[in-house]
Design an enzyme around this catalytic site. Sequence first.
Site, mmCIF file in Angstrom:
data_model
loop_
_atom_site.group_PDB
_atom_site.id
_atom_site.type_symbol
_atom_site.label_atom_id
_atom_site.label_comp_id
_atom_site.label_asym_id
_atom_site.label_seq_id
_atom_site.Cartn_x
_atom_site.Cartn_y
_atom_site.Cartn_z
ATOM 1 N NE ARG A 95 17.202 11.092 21.896
ATOM 2 C CZ ARG A 95 17.910 10.890 20.702
ATOM 3 N NH1 ARG A 95 17.212 11.083 19.702
ATOM 4 N NH2 ARG A 95 19.090 10.568 20.730
ATOM 5 C CG HIS A 122 23.624 12.912 22.112
ATOM 6 N ND1 HIS A 122 23.125 11.818 22.731
ATOM 7 C CD2 HIS A 122 23.126 12.670 20.733
ATOM 8 C CE1 HIS A 122 22.618 11.086 21.989
ATOM 9 N NE2 HIS A 122 22.764 11.437 20.746
ATOM 10 C CD GLN A 125 26.481 10.167 18.545
ATOM 11 O OE1 GLN A 125 25.447 9.660 18.351
ATOM 12 N NE2 GLN A 125 27.435 9.693 17.571
ATOM 13 C CG ASP A 213 24.348 17.304 15.052
ATOM 14 O OD1 ASP A 213 23.465 16.579 14.334
ATOM 15 O OD2 ASP A 213 24.184 17.841 15.979
ATOM 16 C CB CYS A 253 25.759 12.047 15.891
ATOM 17 S SG CYS A 253 24.789 13.527 15.339
ATOM 18 N NE ARG A 281 24.880 6.666 20.837
ATOM 19 C CZ ARG A 281 23.811 7.338 20.619
ATOM 20 N NH1 ARG A 281 23.377 7.747 19.856
ATOM 21 N NH2 ARG A 281 23.222 7.177 22.032
HETATM 22 N N1 CP Z 1 22.786 9.680 16.892
HETATM 23 C C1 CP Z 1 21.544 9.813 17.660
HETATM 24 O O1 CP Z 1 21.299 10.079 18.612
HETATM 25 O O2 CP Z 1 20.403 9.236 16.951
HETATM 26 P P1 CP Z 1 18.897 9.070 17.299
HETATM 27 O O3 CP Z 1 18.496 10.349 17.202
HETATM 28 O O4 CP Z 1 18.371 8.197 16.093
HETATM 29 O O5 CP Z 1 18.716 8.414 18.543
HETATM 30 N N1 NVA Z 2 21.690 17.953 17.282
HETATM 31 C C1 NVA Z 2 20.806 16.706 16.680
HETATM 32 C C2 NVA Z 2 21.371 15.377 17.113
HETATM 33 C C3 NVA Z 2 20.697 14.488 16.857
HETATM 34 C C4 NVA Z 2 21.218 13.142 17.066
HETATM 35 C C5 NVA Z 2 19.717 17.094 17.351
HETATM 36 O O1 NVA Z 2 19.354 17.315 18.575
HETATM 37 O O2 NVA Z 2 18.396 16.876 16.731
#
Ligand code: CP
Ligand code: NVA
Length: 308
Positions: A95, A122, A125, A213, A253, A281
């Site tokens: 990430r 993502h 997701q 989101d 999400c 997930r």
């Molecule tokens: N939806 C998602 O990616 O959640 P987290 O940021 O908690 O991993």
């Molecule tokens: N768009 C959000 C998604 C979190 C799962 C972010 O990038 O923080």
Amino acid sequence: MRHLLDVDDLTAGELAEILTLSRQPEPPAVLAGAGVALIFEKPSNRTRNATEMAVVALGGHPISIRGEEIGLGVRESVADVTRVLAGYHRVVGARVNDHRTLEEMASLDVVPVVNLLSDRSHPCQALADLLTLDEHWGGLKGRTVAWVGDGNNVARSLVHGCARAGTAVRLASPAGHQLDEQSVATAREAGGDVFVTTDPAEAVAGADAVCTDVWVSMGQEAEGGARLAAFEGYQVDEALMDRAAPGAVFLHCLPAHRGQEVSAGVIDGPASLVWRQAANRMHAARGLFLWLAGEQMPASAVRQTRVQ
Ligand code: CP
Ligand code: NVA
């Protein structure tokens, strides 16, 4: 060697195969004795837990690493970190703040690299989102998903996933926060039916699912005030859901901000599939690892070499 940096790394057939593998009730232990490194430059609840447990379900050992622990690109170059982790692990997930970090890791081709969320996309997701809708509807083709809110990483992956699944997408975002034209174009080139508007009511009209989101993504905190102002009027509330098709469902999400992008009545109401979506997930991550295993992941150096 296959990587998953974006949903558009997958053909429609491969995406369908991952969704099928995600439902395999007794999956083989394809990661038995193997490590999977999961790097997090940003916080995570779902992604870390879901991915770790997917690895465990396949007999592997996940190791989650905070970005600052290894000093990705600071203490040590991204390339050196990746080469070293490839010696211990069958897959490296990350990430990252900047999608180019993932591209650099994948370009080495020393270990399959999985995007666990970047500023661009993502994909894990999107796999879970499609799995959730597929389970609920009993098929994705011919359905319509409305996206109301930020045309950001989660939206981009969902649009590219829907394009491959035969699901139409109707996106409503305020000017300046719409999904970029290039991403819309590549979704259409992949066969996607994508409609873009600034009007949430127009996007949602007759849709089978409504998705959103957060309005302030991780890393955008400094623009928080301006973003909250820009997204005023884009909340998914009961009145907006009433414009969708009868029986339409709600996806998010998570994490969610009740009173901002979604009302409490919608996310905690009968149309909401968010808890199933969050649980999926893990199932989708398991399907992804099963698919990667079928794509002949290399054994790690640890398993190839005897200690003298
Ligand atoms: N939806 C998602 O990616 O959640 P987290 O940021 O908690 O991993
Ligand atoms: N768009 C959000 C998604 C979190 C799962 C972010 O990038 O923080």
